[in-house]
Design a protein around this motif. Structure first.
Motif: not given
Length: 557
Positions: A375-381
């Motif tokens: 969620e933080l690395a792939d989807t958002l970042g």
């Protein structure tokens, strides 16, 4: 209105306050912080941050701190070959460091050993005494040293100790009890039954989640509500605040601790300033201290003619890999250690993303890595990185959109779904924040970001880049994606303030434009929008975390 109703209503006011007051429980310094303590602080911090996002220009008082008196602290200091003051100072520093490490934006950090707090406790005691709610008595009953409280027969159970003998223990905590007879001061708790019921039922938002309101009502209506001992002999509990006018007695540690909320609000200082703050708007507690905050605390306040809290948010606990967290199992999760692996915002995100107030959460390092990477690395970042990469965005801007190109792209179903999702997102998140359902906020935002990723993949901006004739469509794709990121980042500020701040800095959103009133000003409805330069600093919002298996595979290559 009958006189009894007037009597019950006298503690409540609809008058607006100029300061919003949020509190965490103060943490007992008999042990170092663990993720349960952090979770309490995060709920309160995210709540007050949301209040700030939703109410531009508001004034907030937000307190946390440490509870430092009582027999358990005497014992802990002795076990650690330290004096009580030195022991308390060392552990209190750890809790202050916890607040700093995880960006808990408190305005006040209180210690119950401070002189101002001592004065407040004694002043409050004098008010209770003057109002006729304290009397002296020789108290006989079962006393739990670990819980520092007397228990009734209905709160006990018989069990077999380690030596095979039958012993009595607290049915709630499991800690052993001992029969004690001693002189105490008593508080007339029984006389507040009707007022407590009125307070608990006058508004469904007083105690949340609702299951905890039911627990309190069952306790008050169907269980024992005996008068409570509010002092201990100083000969037995010397580490504490003395009862005014009687050095032979020490103020009960829970009365002492609860008064911290009054100390922070300025109860013993300036009455006009105190009225701007009191009562607390939201008090966050764990379920293990529900009785103290949901029965004793409002009764103490009513006895002093003060309004009880407007809302108490009670949360459940954390297990670790399905087991109760305990020193004996060596599975206590240290937040300082884990923040070194997952970052402070990463651990904030996981606990608020996975924790639900009404039932225990389960901590697992495997689950933390999976969620943060996904969620933080792939989807958002990764979405931000693709929009800001020099290959697709050599001018390093949030580009302006031409009307015809926007209309062309907006006619696609995937674009319609994205815009609809983004437009609904602010109000959806506002509802979840107001219900303290942080996991639903995260879930809603990630769902919208999935729509943005699908939009990005479907429009293939890398293909649009190759053809000069589709450069305007490329601008639309980059712009709509970054506008989605702007909305998501503003709404995520209460949960991951550092990551959200970095993202908003990168897409050059001014500090004064990061509130709820700004989030619904969607750029596709603004024909005056000009291109905006991106921040110069290259950033990675969240670096993927390698699991132990990933590390081994990498080492074997």
């Amino acid at each position: 209105m009958c006189s009894r109703t007037l009597f019950l209503c006298r503690h409540y006011s609809s008058q607006a306050k100029s300061v919003a007051y949020y509190t965490t429980p103060i943490y007992y310094v008999n042990a170092n912080p663990h993720i349960g303590h952090l979770y309490s602080s995060l709920i309160a911090d995210a709540s007050q941050r949301w209040h700030n996002v939703a109410n531009k220009g508001c004034i907030i008082k937000f307190s946390t701190g440490t509870d430092e008196h009582g027999s358990k602290i005497q014992q802990a200091a002795e076990t650690n070959n330290s004096s009580p003051p030195d022991y308390c100072s060392n552990i209190s520093k750890r809790y202050k460091a916890l607040a700093e490490r995880f960006n808990i934006a408190c305005t006040d950090f209180i210690r119950t050993t401070e002189e101002t707090h001592k004065n407040t406790v004694q002043n409050f005691w004098n008010v209770l005494n003057k109002n006729g709610h304290i009397y002296s008595s020789t108290y006989s009953g079962w006393y739990c040293v670990s819980d520092e409280s007397f228990l009734t027969d209905s709160q006990l159970k018989e069990t077999v100790g380690a030596d095979g003998r039958k012993i009595m223990v607290s049915s709630e905590s499991g800690h052993p009890v001992e029969w004690t007879e001693e002189p105490n001061y008593m508080f007339k708790l029984h006389s507040f039954r009707e007022e407590l019921i009125y307070w608990l039922t006058r508004d469904e938002k007083i105690i949340r989640p609702k299951k905890f309101q039911k627990i309190l009502l069952d306790l008050i209506c169907n269980g024992d509500l005996p008068d409570v001992s509010i002092s201990r002999p100083s000969s037995r509990v010397h580490w504490g605040i003395r009862v005014p006018g009687d050095d032979a007695q020490t103020v009960y540690v829970w009365l002492d601790a609860l008064v911290n909320y009054l100390t922070v609000a300025g109860y013993s200082l300036d009455p006009s300033e105190f009225q701007k703050v009191w009562p607390p708007d939201v008090q966050v507690i764990g379920k293990d201290i529900l009785k103290f905050h949901g029965v004793y605390w409002p009764a103490f306040l009513m006895a002093a003619n003060l309004e009880p809290p407007r809302s108490i948010l009670c949360h459940s606990h954390w297990t670790v890999d399905g087991e109760k967290m305990s020193k004996s199992k060596n599975n206590v999760v240290c937040p300082f250690d884990r923040s070194g692996v997952y970052t402070s915002d990463g651990l904030r995100y996981f606990l608020l993303r996975e924790g639900v107030a009404h039932s225990d959460g389960n901590y697992s390092d495997t689950k933390v890595i999976r969620i943060l990477n996904s969620e933080l690395a792939d989807t958002l970042g990764n979405l931000l990185s693709r929009c800001c990469g020099a290959a697709l965005n050599p001018d390093q801007t949030v580009p302006r959109m031409e009307v015809e190109a926007l209309e062309s792209v907006a006619a696609l179903d995937v674009t319609k779904r994205l815009i609809e999702s983004v437009e609904k997102l602010p109000d959806v998140c506002r509802g979840h924040y107001e219900d303290f359902n942080f996991y639903r906020v995260a879930d809603s935002i990630i769902s919208t970001l999935h729509s943005a990723n699908l939009f990005f993949e479907t429009l293939k901006p890398w293909e649009l880049k190759k053809n000069p004739q589709t450069s305007k469509e490329l601008d639309v794709v980059l712009h709509l994606t970054m506008e989605t990121l702007r909305v998501a980042a503003i709404l995520l500020q209460p949960i991951i303030p550092n990551i959200s701040g970095d993202l908003l800095d990168k897409i050059n959103v001014e500090k004064h434009q990061r509130h709820f009133e700004d989030v619904k000003d969607f750029s596709w409805t603004n024909r005056e929008f000009k291109e905006r330069k991106l921040g110069l600093e290259k950033i990675v919002l969240f670096k993927r975390i390698l699991s132990d298996g990933d590390k081994r595979a990498k080492a074997n290559k």
